[in-house]
Motif scaffolding. Structure first.
Motif, mmCIF file in Angstrom:
data_model
loop_
_atom_site.group_PDB
_atom_site.id
_atom_site.type_symbol
_atom_site.label_atom_id
_atom_site.label_comp_id
_atom_site.label_asym_id
_atom_site.label_seq_id
_atom_site.Cartn_x
_atom_site.Cartn_y
_atom_site.Cartn_z
ATOM 1 N N ARG A 1 34.662 48.394 42.007
ATOM 2 C CA ARG A 1 36.062 47.992 42.077
ATOM 3 C C ARG A 1 36.238 46.579 41.551
ATOM 4 N N GLU A 2 37.451 46.299 41.088
ATOM 5 C CA GLU A 2 37.713 44.987 40.509
ATOM 6 C C GLU A 2 37.535 43.881 41.538
ATOM 7 N N TRP A 3 37.019 42.761 41.056
ATOM 8 C CA TRP A 3 36.808 41.546 41.819
ATOM 9 C C TRP A 3 36.037 41.792 43.120
ATOM 10 N N THR A 4 34.912 42.499 42.981
ATOM 11 C CA THR A 4 34.027 42.713 44.125
ATOM 12 C C THR A 4 32.624 42.261 43.787
ATOM 13 N N GLU B 1 35.015 41.439 48.801
ATOM 14 C CA GLU B 1 36.152 41.173 47.937
ATOM 15 C C GLU B 1 36.033 39.695 47.587
ATOM 16 N N VAL B 2 35.973 39.377 46.320
ATOM 17 C CA VAL B 2 35.612 38.031 45.872
ATOM 18 C C VAL B 2 36.601 36.958 46.301
ATOM 19 N N LEU C 1 25.592 42.140 42.305
ATOM 20 C CA LEU C 1 26.360 42.634 41.168
ATOM 21 C C LEU C 1 27.808 42.186 41.300
ATOM 22 N N PHE C 2 28.319 41.517 40.271
ATOM 23 C CA PHE C 2 29.701 41.050 40.229
ATOM 24 C C PHE C 2 30.499 42.000 39.343
#
Length: 97
Positions: free
Chosen positions: A87-90, A66-67, A37-38
């Motif tokens: 969370r953002e960008w995970t 963390e992307v 899941l992105f």
């Protein structure tokens, strides 16, 4: 990001329509055995669907990345029903044990 994708069986993953909103988050899955899941934005109060719907609670190895830096934020064994903080960008990678 490429290294995260290559760490799973991405060739066998399909788009997960239950876990795809398109703009905020996007999901891939291989049956109930593996999920990816992105998350693009913080999604407080949101979660995603995984595992069987027959009442069983299989265990999954969960890794949250963390992307941008491919940093592992969290790694643990969970049961179906565990609630993730989106969370953002995970990226959340679940693999059935």
């Amino acid at each position: 990001m490429k290294q995260i994708i290559e760490s799973c069986s991405y060739q066998q993953l399909e788009r997960d329509l239950r876990n795809t909103e398109g703009h905020h988050y996007f999901g891939l899955h291989r049956g109930i055995d593996e999920y990816l899941l992105f998350c693009r934005y913080d999604m407080p109060g949101m979660n995603f669907w995984y595992g069987p719907f027959d009442g069983k609670e299989p265990e999954y190895e969960a890794i949250v990345y963390e992307v941008w830096n491919r940093e592992v934020l969290e790694k643990k064994t969970i049961k179906k029903g565990y609630l993730f903080q989106l969370r953002e960008w995970t990226v959340i990678h679940l693999k059935k044990i």
